[in-house]
Motif scaffolding. Structure first.
Motif, PDB file in Angstrom:
ATOM      1  N   TRP A  72       0.831  -1.211   0.000  1.00  0.00           N
ATOM      2  CA  TRP A  72       0.000   0.000   0.000  1.00  0.00           C
ATOM      3  C   TRP A  72       0.863   1.257   0.000  1.00  0.00           C
ATOM      4  N   TRP A  73       1.897   1.283   0.863  1.00  0.00           N
ATOM      5  CA  TRP A  73       2.791   2.448   0.883  1.00  0.00           C
ATOM      6  C   TRP A  73       3.531   2.598  -0.438  1.00  0.00           C
ATOM      7  N   GLY A 102       7.919  -1.301  -2.202  1.00  0.00           N
ATOM      8  CA  GLY A 102       7.150  -1.236  -0.964  1.00  0.00           C
ATOM      9  C   GLY A 102       6.861  -2.616  -0.411  1.00  0.00           C
TER      10      GLY A 102
END
Length: 157
Positions: A72-73, A102
């Motif tokens: 997600w990041w 990520g």
């Protein structure tokens, strides 16, 4: 009006309930009766922390959770970098690169964190703080009126 030493925080007790939902319903009833509820406070007493164990923590779960959080990041960073892309393929490339980096960093940091715990907490859980009792308190000047309303409320249900 400031609270004095003899008056407990929130005023005087006008009702006591076993659950927050019941106390909330009582205050909602007071509001429906046009009672000035700004004179009312709900105070939870006999607090305890309840931790519900939700499962066993394994390396697979740790790495999967780290990968998901990192992805997600990475996706977010890839989208931000994609703003500066000159064409569509560069935008997709920055998105996929951010996602992959990520994912890898998320797994790495999750593995480091889990190995640092050395097996002292091999389970997942959720914690909540609950009260044994919820008291509805009221400003002493309005307490009798509130008690009268809450007496009718208790007869309803």
């Amino acid at each position: 009006m400031s609270a004095s030493v003899s008056m407990p925080l929130g005023g005087v007790q006008v009702g006591s309930f076993d659950s927050y939902e019941q106390a909330q319903a009582a205050v909602d009833y007071l509001a429906d009766q046009k009672f000035p509820v700004e004179n009312v406070t709900i105070i939870g007493s006999d607090l305890r922390q309840v931790e519900r164990v939700t499962g066993r923590l394994t390396w697979g779960r740790v790495l999967a959770a780290g990968a998901a959080g990192g992805a997600w990041w990475g996706l977010f960073v890839g989208l931000l970098l994609g703003i500066f892309a000159v064409d569509g393929s560069a935008w997709i490339g920055s998105l996929l690169t951010g996602l992959l980096i990520g994912l890898l960093f998320g797994m790495l940091f999750a593995a480091i964190g889990y190995s640092a715990s050395r097996g002292r907490r091999d389970f997942t859980s959720t914690s909540t703080v609950v009260a044994g009792r919820y008291d509805v308190m009221c400003n002493p000047a309005r307490a009798e009126e509130a008690r009268a309303h809450l007496a009718r409320f208790s007869l309803r249900g």
